[in-house]
Write an enzyme that holds these catalytic residues in place. Sequence first.
Site, PDB file in Angstrom:
ATOM      1  N   CYS A  35      31.719  47.753  20.403  1.00  0.00           N
ATOM      2  CA  CYS A  35      32.285  46.428  20.690  1.00  0.00           C
ATOM      3  C   CYS A  35      33.401  46.026  19.725  1.00  0.00           C
ATOM      4  CB  CYS A  35      31.176  45.370  20.683  1.00  0.00           C
ATOM      5  SG  CYS A  35      30.516  45.044  19.044  1.00  0.00           S
ATOM      6  N   GLU A  61       9.468  47.699 -20.916  1.00  0.00           N
ATOM      7  CA  GLU A  61       9.118  46.418 -21.523  1.00  0.00           C
ATOM      8  C   GLU A  61       8.042  45.716 -20.697  1.00  0.00           C
ATOM      9  OE1 GLU A  61      13.005  45.738 -20.801  1.00  0.00           O
ATOM     10  OE2 GLU A  61      13.302  47.323 -22.279  1.00  0.00           O
ATOM     11  N   HIS A 118      14.891  45.741   0.966  1.00  0.00           N
ATOM     12  CA  HIS A 118      16.192  45.075   1.024  1.00  0.00           C
ATOM     13  C   HIS A 118      17.236  45.903   1.759  1.00  0.00           C
ATOM     14  CE1 HIS A 118      14.785  42.708  -2.786  1.00  0.00           C
ATOM     15  NE2 HIS A 118      14.249  42.250  -1.680  1.00  0.00           N
ATOM     16  N   ARG A 168      30.097  49.964  -4.554  1.00  0.00           N
ATOM     17  CA  ARG A 168      28.677  50.187  -4.892  1.00  0.00           C
ATOM     18  C   ARG A 168      28.262  51.604  -4.498  1.00  0.00           C
ATOM     19  NH1 ARG A 168      30.206  46.539  -6.764  1.00  0.00           N
ATOM     20  NH2 ARG A 168      29.965  48.007  -8.468  1.00  0.00           N
ATOM     21  N   THR A 211      10.042  47.842 -12.261  1.00  0.00           N
ATOM     22  CA  THR A 211      10.387  46.541 -11.682  1.00  0.00           C
ATOM     23  C   THR A 211       9.592  45.432 -12.337  1.00  0.00           C
ATOM     24  OG1 THR A 211      10.456  45.186  -9.687  1.00  0.00           O
ATOM     25  CG2 THR A 211       8.695  46.837  -9.789  1.00  0.00           C
TER      26      THR A 211
HETATM   27 ZN   LIG Z   1      28.681  46.422  18.493  1.00  0.00          ZN
END
Ligand SMILES: [Zn+2]
Length: 238
Positions: free
Chosen positions: A148, A213, A118, A69, A186
Amino acid sequence: MSESRENTIKLADYASVVFFVGAGMSAESGVPTYRGAGGIWGQYRYQDVACQRAFDVQPEKVLDFHELRREAVLACVPHAGHYALAKLQSAHPQLNVITQNIDGMLQRAGVHVSAELHGSLWRMRCARHGVSEDSDKGSFRTRRCPDCDAWLRPDITWFEDAVDETVFTQAGELIASAELFVSVGTSAAVYPAASFIPLARRAGARMIEINPERTEASALFERCYALLASEALTTLFA
Ligand SMILES: [Zn+2]
């Protein structure tokens, strides 16, 4: 349309302005769309590539999908409408931009975006260590959290995810106080973003729609301009 062209909309007449920008804006630059004919969801099952369950089972497959993407977005460039919006915003600081797009095209043209409903393809998130900006390359800088070593997921709202309450609240406040609301590219057919158009109308904003449209929401607007975003944003506003 000749009548409409004569009446430039002067943004200085409004104390607060919201441009609500959707997939049509990016599609005009050639960014592949997710929904509709020829959309990405016609080629992939979201259950395989765009939900937490898929990420938990096959993180690398999900990350590969999102790198594709990003590559597709980078193959495109902002159009005249993106740059016109950036110029309008620099002249009118009360112009807020809210978008459902995750591709970062607006920002590439210099638009300041108040709320990305989003999320963004250009941020990554660790469940424990939070969000980090990622590079502007197709590939992710790292797929693992440096703190981590957990898999990082794109900071976007996938199917089955809860919406980002903070961002939606911020967007709702901007829209509720808008004197002019402009929807660009949109149909806002997908909730909860779809609720923003009726919200702006209830709040008494002047309602302008720009879309080639008619949409399901067209009846809620005072004026609907059947124009491409590039055409409308370079001609209708001052
Ligand atoms: Zn982390």
